[in-house]
Design a protein around this motif. Structure first.
Motif, PDB file in Angstrom:
ATOM      1  N   LEU A  17       0.818  -1.269  -0.067  1.00  0.00           N
ATOM      2  CA  LEU A  17       0.241  -0.077  -0.144  1.00  0.00           C
ATOM      3  C   LEU A  17       0.835   1.190  -0.031  1.00  0.00           C
ATOM      4  O   LEU A  17       0.322   2.071  -0.576  1.00  0.00           O
ATOM      5  N   ILE A  18       1.810   1.308   0.786  1.00  0.00           N
ATOM      6  CA  ILE A  18       2.996   2.265   0.836  1.00  0.00           C
ATOM      7  C   ILE A  18       3.311   2.588  -0.370  1.00  0.00           C
ATOM      8  O   ILE A  18       3.486   3.828  -0.927  1.00  0.00           O
ATOM      9  N   ALA A  21       0.817   4.169  -2.851  1.00  0.00           N
ATOM     10  CA  ALA A  21       0.058   5.267  -2.215  1.00  0.00           C
ATOM     11  C   ALA A  21       0.003   6.607  -3.227  1.00  0.00           C
ATOM     12  O   ALA A  21      -0.751   7.397  -2.879  1.00  0.00           O
ATOM     13  N   ALA A  24      -0.709  10.174  -1.415  1.00  0.00           N
ATOM     14  CA  ALA A  24      -1.563  10.240  -0.010  1.00  0.00           C
ATOM     15  C   ALA A  24      -0.418  10.007   0.989  1.00  0.00           C
ATOM     16  O   ALA A  24       0.342   9.445   0.969  1.00  0.00           O
ATOM     17  N   VAL A  27      -1.995   5.802   4.720  1.00  0.00           N
ATOM     18  CA  VAL A  27      -2.649   4.426   4.308  1.00  0.00           C
ATOM     19  C   VAL A  27      -3.178   3.845   5.359  1.00  0.00           C
ATOM     20  O   VAL A  27      -2.728   3.857   6.515  1.00  0.00           O
ATOM     21  N   SER A  57       2.942   7.176   4.680  1.00  0.00           N
ATOM     22  CA  SER A  57       3.337   6.707   3.791  1.00  0.00           C
ATOM     23  C   SER A  57       4.723   6.617   3.429  1.00  0.00           C
ATOM     24  O   SER A  57       5.371   5.957   2.558  1.00  0.00           O
TER      25      SER A  57
END
Length: 108
Positions: A17-18, A21, A24, A27, A57
């Motif tokens: 996810l990081i 991202a 963003a 997360v 992130s």
């Protein structure tokens, strides 16, 4: 995405996810497991175990993880884990809201 589904652990999912991202700043990973138990008084008992993991992130950030369970009682034998999760969704959303607010409040 298929490459996300191959990640077996929370830590590996958070890294994915990081890495994906974009811009963003944070997360949030919500993981759930639904377990069905024996009927109780004609209703079907389920427990939804939830793990919330939130992280900035940046690669060096340490995630905050919270785990909780939501009991659910369904009326019909044909209802499955998706139905149990849908029934628990409002409780999960309320807890998630609190966790995110606490995290962001402490991140300032």
């Amino acid at each position: 995405p298929a490459d996300f589904e191959t990640r077996r652990t929370t830590a590996h999912r958070l890294v994915w996810l990081i890495e994906n991202a974009g811009a963003a700043p944070h997360v949030l990973l919500i993981e759930t497991t639904a377990t069905r138990y024996s009927p109780v008084s004609g209703r079907y008992r389920w427990v939804i175990d939830v793990t919330l993991s939130m992280s900035a992130s940046g690669q060096d950030s340490k995630p905050t993880t919270t785990a909780f369970s939501v009991p659910v009682y369904l009326q019909h034998a044909h209802e499955d884990a998706d139905d149990a999760l849908a029934s628990a969704s409002h409780s999960i959303a309320r807890r998630t809201h609190r966790v995110v607010n606490d995290y962001l409040g402490g991140a300032r």
